[in-house]
Design a protein around this motif. Structure first.
Motif, PDB file in Angstrom:
ATOM      1  N   PRO A   1      -5.661 -17.163  -9.141  1.00  0.00           N
ATOM      2  CA  PRO A   1      -6.788 -16.251  -8.941  1.00  0.00           C
ATOM      3  C   PRO A   1      -6.485 -15.051  -8.047  1.00  0.00           C
ATOM      4  O   PRO A   1      -7.267 -14.128  -7.965  1.00  0.00           O
ATOM      5  CB  PRO A   1      -7.835 -17.155  -8.290  1.00  0.00           C
ATOM      6  CG  PRO A   1      -7.015 -18.104  -7.472  1.00  0.00           C
ATOM      7  CD  PRO A   1      -5.769 -18.365  -8.272  1.00  0.00           C
ATOM      8  N   LEU A   2      -5.321 -15.079  -7.353  1.00  0.00           N
ATOM      9  CA  LEU A   2      -5.040 -14.017  -6.383  1.00  0.00           C
ATOM     10  C   LEU A   2      -4.932 -12.646  -7.035  1.00  0.00           C
ATOM     11  O   LEU A   2      -5.390 -11.644  -6.482  1.00  0.00           O
ATOM     12  CB  LEU A   2      -3.748 -14.335  -5.628  1.00  0.00           C
ATOM     13  CG  LEU A   2      -3.778 -15.547  -4.703  1.00  0.00           C
ATOM     14  CD1 LEU A   2      -2.409 -15.807  -4.107  1.00  0.00           C
ATOM     15  CD2 LEU A   2      -4.803 -15.351  -3.606  1.00  0.00           C
ATOM     16  N   SER A   3      -4.318 -12.581  -8.225  1.00  0.00           N
ATOM     17  CA  SER A   3      -4.067 -11.287  -8.856  1.00  0.00           C
ATOM     18  C   SER A   3      -5.346 -10.535  -9.180  1.00  0.00           C
ATOM     19  O   SER A   3      -5.321  -9.306  -9.336  1.00  0.00           O
ATOM     20  CB  SER A   3      -3.244 -11.475 -10.135  1.00  0.00           C
ATOM     21  OG  SER A   3      -3.941 -12.283 -11.065  1.00  0.00           O
ATOM     22  N   SER A   4      -6.464 -11.227  -9.267  1.00  0.00           N
ATOM     23  CA  SER A   4      -7.734 -10.556  -9.560  1.00  0.00           C
ATOM     24  C   SER A   4      -8.719 -10.602  -8.403  1.00  0.00           C
ATOM     25  O   SER A   4      -9.828 -10.091  -8.520  1.00  0.00           O
ATOM     26  CB  SER A   4      -8.390 -11.195 -10.796  1.00  0.00           C
ATOM     27  OG  SER A   4      -8.624 -12.577 -10.581  1.00  0.00           O
ATOM     28  N   ALA A   5      -8.319 -11.223  -7.274  1.00  0.00           N
ATOM     29  CA  ALA A   5      -9.246 -11.381  -6.157  1.00  0.00           C
ATOM     30  C   ALA A   5      -8.891 -10.519  -4.958  1.00  0.00           C
ATOM     31  O   ALA A   5      -9.770  -9.981  -4.290  1.00  0.00           O
ATOM     32  CB  ALA A   5      -9.305 -12.850  -5.731  1.00  0.00           C
ATOM     33  N   VAL A   6      -7.594 -10.386  -4.655  1.00  0.00           N
ATOM     34  CA  VAL A   6      -7.175  -9.622  -3.473  1.00  0.00           C
ATOM     35  C   VAL A   6      -7.280  -8.136  -3.764  1.00  0.00           C
ATOM     36  O   VAL A   6      -6.742  -7.642  -4.760  1.00  0.00           O
ATOM     37  CB  VAL A   6      -5.733  -9.990  -3.072  1.00  0.00           C
ATOM     38  CG1 VAL A   6      -5.257  -9.097  -1.926  1.00  0.00           C
ATOM     39  CG2 VAL A   6      -5.656 -11.456  -2.667  1.00  0.00           C
ATOM     40  N   GLN A   7      -7.976  -7.426  -2.907  1.00  0.00           N
ATOM     41  CA  GLN A   7      -8.150  -5.989  -3.090  1.00  0.00           C
ATOM     42  C   GLN A   7      -7.066  -5.234  -2.343  1.00  0.00           C
ATOM     43  O   GLN A   7      -6.727  -5.559  -1.199  1.00  0.00           O
ATOM     44  CB  GLN A   7      -9.529  -5.566  -2.629  1.00  0.00           C
ATOM     45  CG  GLN A   7     -10.621  -6.150  -3.519  1.00  0.00           C
ATOM     46  CD  GLN A   7     -11.999  -5.705  -3.089  1.00  0.00           C
ATOM     47  OE1 GLN A   7     -12.314  -5.711  -1.921  1.00  0.00           O
ATOM     48  NE2 GLN A   7     -12.815  -5.306  -4.049  1.00  0.00           N
ATOM     49  N   LEU A   8      -6.526  -4.217  -3.004  1.00  0.00           N
ATOM     50  CA  LEU A   8      -5.338  -3.518  -2.517  1.00  0.00           C
ATOM     51  C   LEU A   8      -5.513  -2.022  -2.685  1.00  0.00           C
ATOM     52  O   LEU A   8      -6.022  -1.553  -3.712  1.00  0.00           O
ATOM     53  CB  LEU A   8      -4.111  -3.999  -3.315  1.00  0.00           C
ATOM     54  CG  LEU A   8      -2.809  -3.191  -3.197  1.00  0.00           C
ATOM     55  CD1 LEU A   8      -2.211  -3.342  -1.803  1.00  0.00           C
ATOM     56  CD2 LEU A   8      -1.815  -3.654  -4.264  1.00  0.00           C
ATOM     57  N   VAL A   9      -5.089  -1.272  -1.667  1.00  0.00           N
ATOM     58  CA  VAL A   9      -4.977   0.183  -1.755  1.00  0.00           C
ATOM     59  C   VAL A   9      -3.550   0.530  -1.363  1.00  0.00           C
ATOM     60  O   VAL A   9      -3.106   0.183  -0.263  1.00  0.00           O
ATOM     61  CB  VAL A   9      -5.971   0.908  -0.828  1.00  0.00           C
ATOM     62  CG1 VAL A   9      -5.842   2.417  -0.982  1.00  0.00           C
ATOM     63  CG2 VAL A   9      -7.395   0.470  -1.116  1.00  0.00           C
ATOM     64  N   SER A  10      -2.817   1.186  -2.258  1.00  0.00           N
ATOM     65  CA  SER A  10      -1.437   1.568  -1.970  1.00  0.00           C
ATOM     66  C   SER A  10      -1.288   3.082  -2.035  1.00  0.00           C
ATOM     67  O   SER A  10      -2.032   3.759  -2.744  1.00  0.00           O
ATOM     68  CB  SER A  10      -0.469   0.892  -2.948  1.00  0.00           C
ATOM     69  OG  SER A  10      -0.710   1.320  -4.272  1.00  0.00           O
ATOM     70  N   PHE A  11      -0.289   3.602  -1.309  1.00  0.00           N
ATOM     71  CA  PHE A  11      -0.121   5.039  -1.146  1.00  0.00           C
ATOM     72  C   PHE A  11       1.268   5.490  -1.584  1.00  0.00           C
ATOM     73  O   PHE A  11       2.261   4.776  -1.416  1.00  0.00           O
ATOM     74  CB  PHE A  11      -0.330   5.433   0.321  1.00  0.00           C
ATOM     75  CG  PHE A  11      -1.712   5.170   0.836  1.00  0.00           C
ATOM     76  CD1 PHE A  11      -2.690   6.142   0.772  1.00  0.00           C
ATOM     77  CD2 PHE A  11      -2.044   3.937   1.380  1.00  0.00           C
ATOM     78  CE1 PHE A  11      -3.974   5.898   1.236  1.00  0.00           C
ATOM     79  CE2 PHE A  11      -3.317   3.687   1.851  1.00  0.00           C
ATOM     80  CZ  PHE A  11      -4.277   4.670   1.776  1.00  0.00           C
ATOM     81  N   TYR A  12       1.300   6.719  -2.133  1.00  0.00           N
ATOM     82  CA  TYR A  12       2.564   7.387  -2.499  1.00  0.00           C
ATOM     83  C   TYR A  12       2.450   8.833  -2.017  1.00  0.00           C
ATOM     84  O   TYR A  12       1.373   9.444  -2.111  1.00  0.00           O
ATOM     85  CB  TYR A  12       2.765   7.356  -4.015  1.00  0.00           C
ATOM     86  CG  TYR A  12       4.040   8.037  -4.502  1.00  0.00           C
ATOM     87  CD1 TYR A  12       5.183   7.289  -4.756  1.00  0.00           C
ATOM     88  CD2 TYR A  12       4.090   9.409  -4.704  1.00  0.00           C
ATOM     89  CE1 TYR A  12       6.352   7.909  -5.209  1.00  0.00           C
ATOM     90  CE2 TYR A  12       5.251  10.029  -5.148  1.00  0.00           C
ATOM     91  CZ  TYR A  12       6.376   9.277  -5.397  1.00  0.00           C
ATOM     92  OH  TYR A  12       7.518   9.889  -5.840  1.00  0.00           O
ATOM     93  N   SER A  13       3.569   9.390  -1.536  1.00  0.00           N
ATOM     94  CA  SER A  13       3.540  10.742  -0.980  1.00  0.00           C
ATOM     95  C   SER A  13       4.697  11.566  -1.504  1.00  0.00           C
ATOM     96  O   SER A  13       5.847  11.096  -1.559  1.00  0.00           O
ATOM     97  CB  SER A  13       3.607  10.677   0.549  1.00  0.00           C
ATOM     98  OG  SER A  13       3.768  11.975   1.104  1.00  0.00           O
ATOM     99  N   LEU A  14       4.414  12.802  -1.903  1.00  0.00           N
ATOM    100  CA  LEU A  14       5.462  13.736  -2.308  1.00  0.00           C
ATOM    101  C   LEU A  14       6.402  14.035  -1.149  1.00  0.00           C
ATOM    102  O   LEU A  14       7.592  14.271  -1.347  1.00  0.00           O
ATOM    103  CB  LEU A  14       4.820  15.025  -2.814  1.00  0.00           C
ATOM    104  CG  LEU A  14       5.743  16.115  -3.384  1.00  0.00           C
ATOM    105  CD1 LEU A  14       6.434  15.630  -4.643  1.00  0.00           C
ATOM    106  CD2 LEU A  14       4.959  17.395  -3.662  1.00  0.00           C
ATOM    107  N   SER A  15       5.897  13.998   0.077  1.00  0.00           N
ATOM    108  CA  SER A  15       6.712  14.313   1.249  1.00  0.00           C
ATOM    109  C   SER A  15       7.886  13.358   1.401  1.00  0.00           C
ATOM    110  O   SER A  15       8.985  13.765   1.788  1.00  0.00           O
ATOM    111  CB  SER A  15       5.852  14.266   2.518  1.00  0.00           C
ATOM    112  OG  SER A  15       4.768  15.147   2.439  1.00  0.00           O
ATOM    113  N   LYS A  16       7.664  12.074   1.116  1.00  0.00           N
ATOM    114  CA  LYS A  16       8.709  11.067   1.307  1.00  0.00           C
ATOM    115  C   LYS A  16       9.369  10.686  -0.008  1.00  0.00           C
ATOM    116  O   LYS A  16      10.133   9.723  -0.066  1.00  0.00           O
ATOM    117  CB  LYS A  16       8.097   9.819   1.950  1.00  0.00           C
ATOM    118  CG  LYS A  16       7.382  10.078   3.266  1.00  0.00           C
ATOM    119  CD  LYS A  16       8.326  10.665   4.300  1.00  0.00           C
ATOM    120  CE  LYS A  16       7.664  10.753   5.672  1.00  0.00           C
ATOM    121  NZ  LYS A  16       6.569  11.730   5.731  1.00  0.00           N
TER     122      LYS A  16
END
Length: 432
Positions: free
Chosen positions: A255-270
């Motif tokens: 159930p974890l793949s649909s229960a844990v909420q995630l926000v991930s980041f990507y940056s042009l700078s790095k």
């Protein structure tokens, strides 16, 4: 201030080719040049008269024509809703799906922004309940980037430091995190777990096992997982490849793949381009209900990337076919000696001073008293009667009770009076 015995200001002496300041993690500031083909495409988009000029490589002209073909009236000076809202997010979604070995990504979950430093306080502020007497807590790693502590304070939350395990290659220690949570809950309500992978300033790369442990901890403690993954293209160890939290979460299954909420980041700078000055990036929302995603797409207050930054980000997300000069330029941009810089042993990455106490490494230091609350945010946050596990739709997760769509807000999220731009609801094509 003039130095004594001289007629002018004191200037530090340095050898030829040595940058004045290496503290900003700015690739160009420390002497690395830009990728010519990216600047050529940008130049042709700004000045279409360059198209057809033999001084501009044909590959750059072809890409510039494609970009201009997606712009309103072939001009980058307009709002260009479709390029910003459909074209680039669709190509970002394909990039993420390739990166994550097929784990699905829908363009509507991709939010373009003008870089991590500007969007992070906005994201955190949405989890602050301005009507509560208890401050919102944000768990931040020590050592870690000062941006996390600063963004937490700007959002009106409290930074809760947790130490990384130096002896295990700066891995996260679940017992240390739970200890920090237990102490923090005496004075605040922790809602967010920040993880930096690859690490900054440590340079470490988390193992899959450690990442799975982090996902389980976020689920057990009901925390939003916020993954700073902007250094992902600077991981060079063959024995420790970069894995995104999105991929690890997806491959752990229900159930974890649909229960844990995630926000991930990507940056042009790095990124491999290292274009800090163009201010572009994106975040991906995972397991966040559509009623929360839509305001992200249409909110006027989100700092959006400038059009040139968006164009460069678009090129990186949609690389040409193998053998194309643009693809070759991107591959050659990865320094051959990068593996040497990171060290051969994941447990011994970039050296840091040892045994520094957490308050020295964390900026700003954690505070016990709730910071001043900014007015106006409470009207955009739906409460849950003080129950941190009670979601508005019965789902398990911290965002459902914090960021559920406010009552009376339409799907089109009308523009405030006086604004020139009228946002339009995005109609996504079927990705299948």
């Amino acid at each position: 201030m003039a130095a004594e015995g001289t007629g002018g200001p004191w200037v530090p002496r340095r050898g030829p080719g040595v940058p004045a300041d290496c503290s900003s993690d700015d690739a160009h500031a420390v002497g690395r040049g830009p990728l010519p083909v990216l600047r050529q495409v940008a130049a042709a988009c700004v000045c279409p008269q360059l198209l057809g000029n033999p001084a501009l490589p044909e590959v750059a002209q072809r890409r510039a024509r494609r970009v201009l073909g997606e712009m309103d009236a072939g001009n980058i000076g307009g709002y260009n809703h479709e390029h910003r809202g459909l074209g680039v997010p669709a190509r970002v979604a394909r990039f993420l799906q390739r990166r994550d070995a097929g784990v699905p990504c829908h363009p509507r979950n991709v939010v373009l922004c003008s870089g991590t430093s500007s969007i992070l306080p906005f994201v955190l502020s949405l989890l602050v309940d301005t009507g509560s007497a208890v401050a919102t807590g944000v768990l931040v790693p020590v050592p870690g980037p000062p941006l996390l502590g600063g963004a937490t304070g700007l959002a009106g939350a409290v930074a809760v430091p947790y130490p990384l395990d130096e002896e295990r290659g700066w891995a996260m220690d679940g017992r240390a995190v739970r200890g920090a949570l237990r102490r923090a809950r005496e004075t605040c309500h922790p809602k967010v777990l920040c993880v930096v992978n690859p690490g900054d300033p440590t340079g470490h790369v988390l193992s899959r096992q450690n990442m799975e442990d982090i996902v389980r901890l976020a689920a057990e403690e009901n925390l939003l997982l916020l993954a700073d993954e902007v250094q992902q293209e600077r991981a060079f160890l063959p024995g420790r490849p970069f894995l995104s939290f999105k991929r690890v979460l997806g491959e752990m299954g229900a159930p974890l793949s649909s229960a844990v909420q995630l926000v991930s980041f990507y940056s042009l700078s790095k990124s491999v381009a290292g274009e800090s000055g163009f201010r572009a990036g994106f975040l991906e929302l995972v397991n966040v209900e559509e009623g929360v995603v839509l305001p992200f797409q249409l909110a006027q207050s989100i700092p959006r990337p400038c059009v040139l930054g968006r164009i460069l980000l678009d090129i990186l997300m949609d690389p040409p076919d193998e053998g194309d000069p643009i693809q070759q330029a991107l591959e050659e941009a990865v320094p051959a000696a990068a593996g040497r810089d990171a060290g051969a042993d994941p447990a011994r990455p970039h050296p840091l001073p040892r045994r520094l106490p957490a308050p020295v490494l964390l900026t700003p230091p954690p505070c016990r008293n709730p910071p001043p609350r900014r007015p106006g945010l409470g009207g955009h946050v739906a409460g849950s009667g003080g129950n941190p596990r009670k979601g508005t739709n019965g789902r398990w997760g911290p965002w459902q009770h914090l960021l559920s769509p406010p009552r009376g807000v339409s799907d089109t999220m009308g523009t405030p009076s006086g604004s020139e731009e009228t946002p339009r609801p995005v109609v996504w094509p079927d990705p299948g």
